[in-house]
Design an enzyme around this catalytic site. Structure first.
Site, mmCIF file in Angstrom:
data_model
loop_
_atom_site.group_PDB
_atom_site.id
_atom_site.type_symbol
_atom_site.label_atom_id
_atom_site.label_comp_id
_atom_site.label_asym_id
_atom_site.label_seq_id
_atom_site.Cartn_x
_atom_site.Cartn_y
_atom_site.Cartn_z
ATOM 1 N N GLY B 739 0.046 -6.434 -1.954
ATOM 2 C CA GLY B 739 0.036 -5.617 -3.165
ATOM 3 C C GLY B 739 -1.266 -5.757 -3.925
ATOM 4 O O GLY B 739 -1.943 -6.778 -3.849
ATOM 5 N N GLU B 742 -1.588 -4.496 -9.788
ATOM 6 C CA GLU B 742 -1.908 -5.098 -11.079
ATOM 7 C C GLU B 742 -3.238 -5.842 -11.080
ATOM 8 O O GLU B 742 -3.870 -6.005 -12.117
ATOM 9 C CB GLU B 742 -0.821 -6.121 -11.442
ATOM 10 C CG GLU B 742 0.566 -5.552 -11.481
ATOM 11 C CD GLU B 742 1.608 -6.660 -11.428
ATOM 12 O OE1 GLU B 742 2.375 -6.767 -12.387
ATOM 13 O OE2 GLU B 742 1.637 -7.422 -10.453
#
Lengths: 162, 784
Positions: B739, B742
């Site tokens: 991921g 963020e």
């Protein structure tokens, strides 16, 4: 509240409608005409999500009264795509990934459209100034600037070939 | 890496873009139901006060008013981790802006007028407005803290205090480590609360059934299943009684991850006998009623050798969490295992205390806990380097986590974990890092009126999520062999649906345009997903989609084996066909199998092809009392390098270039991935340079608007953002991916702070790095 009859062009079509004197252009577009493209991000003219074009200029429709649009030509994001085809500007926004959540996109497109209507070859700084009133929290703006530059180029080429 | 793949790794445009550029994307903001009522809220004018009396008589009498609720009507407490928050304030208010009463009326104007007619008598209490006041505990924000329900084992509220949770991490022996050091250095850094500022404010519509427990909720939320779960718990409802629908979301960034306006909308609809009620936050409410990112004060003490090897570190993170715990306690927990940065620290003691204060409450915000703790740790690393007169690049390289290192929670980093050292060298090389400039060079820059500086910072983050976090995917083949995919995660612009479709297309070996993701999450129809948060969906959703596609292939091949009279293990698939591995002319198309294969005489076999796939992170654990365990699904490492220019007269910072490298394992879609980096860096620059909640001495938020609490505009962009994507694959990631949603925000303030030192020779310890702060510091430099 007092009522007024206004006549204006909305995306090229003439309309006549009765509006409240306190009604904003944004409320009129969304509430009466069901044009939901323009968004309300703040209602105070700070974020630009409600940007539409009035007589060719980008305005915050949350700060303009509907009665002020009397006799004006209003263009919204719904008026960009024509003939079953996305406009060049829309295509370049898609290609450059100039949008993420999409909430600022209709207003951003209209500020960009107003810019390209008044200048066919805007510089990077000019583009940034033109969209400085349109807040975007997702994209970091740079892809939007690239999309507008690319659209300007294609539009110029198209004009040249006509 | 992407050479092996056809669709994965290619720069596909986002699948829903056509709706977003035409104004056809429908957000809850645009929703309306017949007869729908509108809500306005009365907010507390005080940071901390007892509610003595509320008089709603005049408001109730106003024509058009359909319901008025106060805290007395709503004996419910909500909370993700600490169950501490009423829907409307009960007995007392804990922050200025807290909802005290709500009016549902035929239109907003009427509701607003009615709110103005409600009379509330308050008796003011002393307010807790700083971490020191919170720690002192003279005044308690939650006097009932000892009785509050919470998730035991995961959170640690302290009795008779303002400490909502106190996480501790201990490894090795810090005293021994300090004794072994040549130097011990201490620093304190802090940052204020800031806003998420999604362009679409929070909005929810609820329609309660008048004669049963059933309710439908349309909401601008990141986590529909969590909304359902928390509503069910608070109101004592069955999960199946609640249907939560999430269409397009106008930005979330963590601020829409928990549960917010939904319970109030439900309570009002119930009070109106099931008429649908909309609760929509104004921009001002977005700032001072809805949650923000926590403030933080970090204190760090490090033992280090002359050569720059860290021997011990002691950290105190004190979080200004505001009036309710919400996500803040989990932010504190994340800081417990990730707050010391991507460094190998054999001796560490870390305390992370989430504190209640009488301010707007904090919640998850993109990379929660990490931008904040990395402001502390990555500035501290540069401060250490300055004191030891070592190149901060070298200092970092010497202490970074590497294959074989242990994290501070005791996880061993291996060859598949990613490479933070490579991220750092990539950005250093991209900005041409060659150590701090000399004092003479600095003085020359300042004299010129434009001082330039460069900086570096590293980062890491793993998803902060419960050990049993899960997700699912469902695929159905249509009559023409195309695919509809149902997912439980929301796509708020990060491009999840596009990437999931790419993964499905890759596994199924079919064109991307034949795979459609149903673009609306509905808890009655969509498969479960815990929450769309934490940069975990590409990893978890990707793995679930791979399994789901494999399930589809299994079903296709089972029927094809009968049709072709070929054993399953001799079947292959490509170009939407199942065929014999050696004789591809013996094939059957997906289309022919989609609804069951039909013979000429009408007999059919197989059946509609419906695949399912789930993913649950295996092997994760809770943390023990010393913060030890395996909380991390995957670590994504990164680094930033920046070059800035400071206008000496105005103190304004121009970012000339910022290079940002992330070890994403495998790029799933370079266009969307770079989009996350550019957008995240820009959001990080907002935290670095301008964003800040400002309070009056009595705790009133002074800047609840875009005018006074600015976020960056197009004119604030760096001249250049250079995303660098490294691909050291994660063995259990989908195609090796990790991921990165963020991460781009994390350490952006640190890199700017470090570059400011390089430019000016001045160290800044508090965010944001405003022109005012910088100009004043420069002025001081001139007049020592």
């Amino acid at each position: 509240m007092a009522k007024h009859v206004i006549t204006c062009g909305i995306n090229g079509a003439a309309i006549s409608a009765e509006v409240d004197s306190g009604q904003t252009l944004l409320e009129f577009l969304r509430g009466e005409l069901s044009l939901f493209g323009a968004k309300e991000g703040c209602g105070e003219g700070e974020c630009g999500a409600c940007t539409v074009m009035v007589n060719g200029r980008a305005v915050n429709s949350c700060l303009m009264l509907a009665v002020e649009a009397d006799g004006c030509e209003v263009k919204t994001v719904e008026g960009l795509a024509q003939g079953g085809k996305l406009a060049i500007l829309q295509e370049e926004f898609v290609q450059h990934d100039a949008l993420q959540c999409g909430f600022c996109t209709p207003g951003m497109l209209m500020s960009a459209r107003a810019l390209l209507d008044r200048t066919s070859d805007p510089g990077e700084e000019e583009i940034k100034v033109a969209i400085a009133g349109n807040l975007c929290r997702c994209t970091g703006y740079l892809p939007i600037v690239s999309a507008i530059q690319a659209a300007a180029k294609r539009e110029r080429e198209e004009t040249a070939s006509e | 890496m992407s050479d092996h793949y056809t669709v994965v790794g290619t720069a596909q445009t986002r699948s829903e873009a056509w709706q977003k550029v035409t104004g056809q994307a429908v957000y809850v903001h645009d929703f309306s139901l017949p007869g729908m009522l509108h809500t306005k809220i009365l907010h507390s004018p005080h940071a901390h006060a007892l509610i003595v009396a509320i008089d709603v008589t005049a408001a109730k009498a106003l024509p058009g008013v359909k319901a008025i609720l106060t805290g007395a009507d709503l004996p419910y407490l909500l909370g993700l981790y600490m169950v501490d928050k009423p829907i409307l304030a009960r007995h007392k208010v804990r922050y200025q802006g807290e909802p005290v009463a709500a009016v549902a009326a035929v239109d907003e104007v009427t509701a607003e007028r009615a709110v103005g007619l409600i009379k509330v008598t308050y008796s003011e209490l002393p307010a807790v407005l700083s971490v020191d006041a919170a720690l002192a505990g003279q005044t308690l924000v939650h006097e009932d803290i000892n009785e509050l329900e919470y998730i035991k084992g995961a959170f640690f509220p302290q009795p008779d205090s303002n400490i909502a949770s106190w996480h501790q991490t201990r490894r090795g022996d810090v005293q021994q480590g300090f004794a072994a050091a040549d130097f011990v250095f201490e620093d304190e850094l802090s940052l204020p609360q800031v806003a998420h500022a999604p362009l679409e404010t929070h909005v929810s519509i609820a329609q309660a059934h008048p004669a049963s427990n059933r309710v439908t909720i349309w909401t601008s939320a990141q986590s529909p299943f969590s909304v359902r779960n928390l509503l069910a718990k608070a109101f004592g409802l069955a999960r199946a009684d609640i249907k939560v629908v999430v269409p397009f979301i106008g930005g979330g960034f963590g601020g829409k991850a928990g549960i917010h306006l939904e319970p109030l909308a439900l309570a009002l609809s119930r009070a109106c006998n099931g008429i649908p009620v909309r609760v929509k936050a104004s921009r001002e409410e977005e700032y001072n009623q809805l949650p923000c990112r926590e403030g933080l004060r970090g204190r760090v003490k490090t033992g280090i050798t002359k050569g720059g090897k860290i021997t011990a570190m002691q950290l105190y993170f004190d979080w200004d969490g505001g009036a309710y715990a919400d996500y803040s306690v989990n932010v504190g927990r994340a800081a417990g295992y990730a707050g010391a940065g991507p460094y190998a620290l054999d001796n560490i003691e870390l305390h992370s205390r989430t504190l209640y204060t009488n301010k707007v409450f904090g919640t998850a915000y993109r990379g929660f806990g990490h931008l904040e703790t990395h402001w502390v740790i990555e500035r501290h690393m540069d401060l250490l380097a300055q004191r030891l007169q070592i190149d901060p690049y070298e200092l970092r390289q010497q202490n970074l986590l590497r294959e074989g290192s242990l994290t501070i929670s005791g996880e061993r980093i291996n060859a598949n974990s990613g490479r933070v050292d490579q991220c750092l060298s990539a950005v250093a090389s991209e900005i041409g890092w060659c150590g701090y400039r000399s004092a003479a060079e600095r003085a020359a820059g300042i004299a010129r009126g434009k001082a330039r500086g460069k900086g570096l910072a590293v980062l890491h983050k793993a998803p902060a999520m419960p050990a049993n976090t899960a997700t699912g995917a469902i695929m159905q083949l249509n009559e023409d062999g195309s695919v509809i995919m149902l997912l439980g995660a929301t796509d708020m612009g990060q491009g999840a649906y596009t990437v999931m479709a790419q993964i499905a297309a890759e596994i199924l070996a079919m064109p991307l345009d034949k795979i459609k993701v149903s673009g609306e999450v509905d808890t009655d129809h969509s498969p479960y997903d815990w929450q769309t948060v934490a940069s975990k969906y590409s990893f978890m959703g990707g793995n679930a989609v791979i399994r789901c596609a494999q399930d589809v292939l299994r079903q296709l091949k089972a029927t094809a084996a009968q049709v072709l009279r070929i054993p399953v293990d001799e079947l292959a698939h490509a170009n939407e066909r199942i065929y014999h591995v050696q004789h591809p002319e013996q094939f059957v198309t997906y289309q022919a199998l989609a609804m069951g294969y039909t013979y000429r005489n009408g007999n059919a076999i197989g059946g509609p092809i419906i695949g399912r796939g789930t993913y649950l992170a295996p092997g994760l654990t809770n943390l023990d009392d010393n913060g030890q365990g395996l909380p991390a699904l995957d670590w994504t490492y990164g680094a930033h390098g920046a070059e800035i220019e400071v206008d000496i007269e105005t103190g304004e910072v121009t970012v000339l270039k910022i290079a940002s490298a992330f070890d994403v394992g495998q790029v799933l879609n370079p266009k969307l991935c770079k989009g996350q980096v550019i957008g995240g860096v820009m959001q990080g620059l907002g935290s670095a340079l301008c964003e800040e909640y400002k309070y009056s001495p009595d705790g009133k938020l002074l800047n609840p608007s875009f005018t006074d609490n600015k976020i960056p505009t197009a004119q604030d962009t760096p001249r250049e953002i250079v995303p660098i994507l490294l691909e050291n694959p994660q063995a259990d990631g989908p195609f090796g991916a990790r991921g990165v949603g963020e991460h781009p925000m994390i350490s952006v303030p640190s890199v700017i702070g470090n570059a400011l030192y390089d430019a000016l020779g001045i160290n800044f310890y508090e965010l944001p790095l405003t022109p005012e702060k910088i100009a004043l510091a420069v002025a001081k430099l001139a007049r020592p």
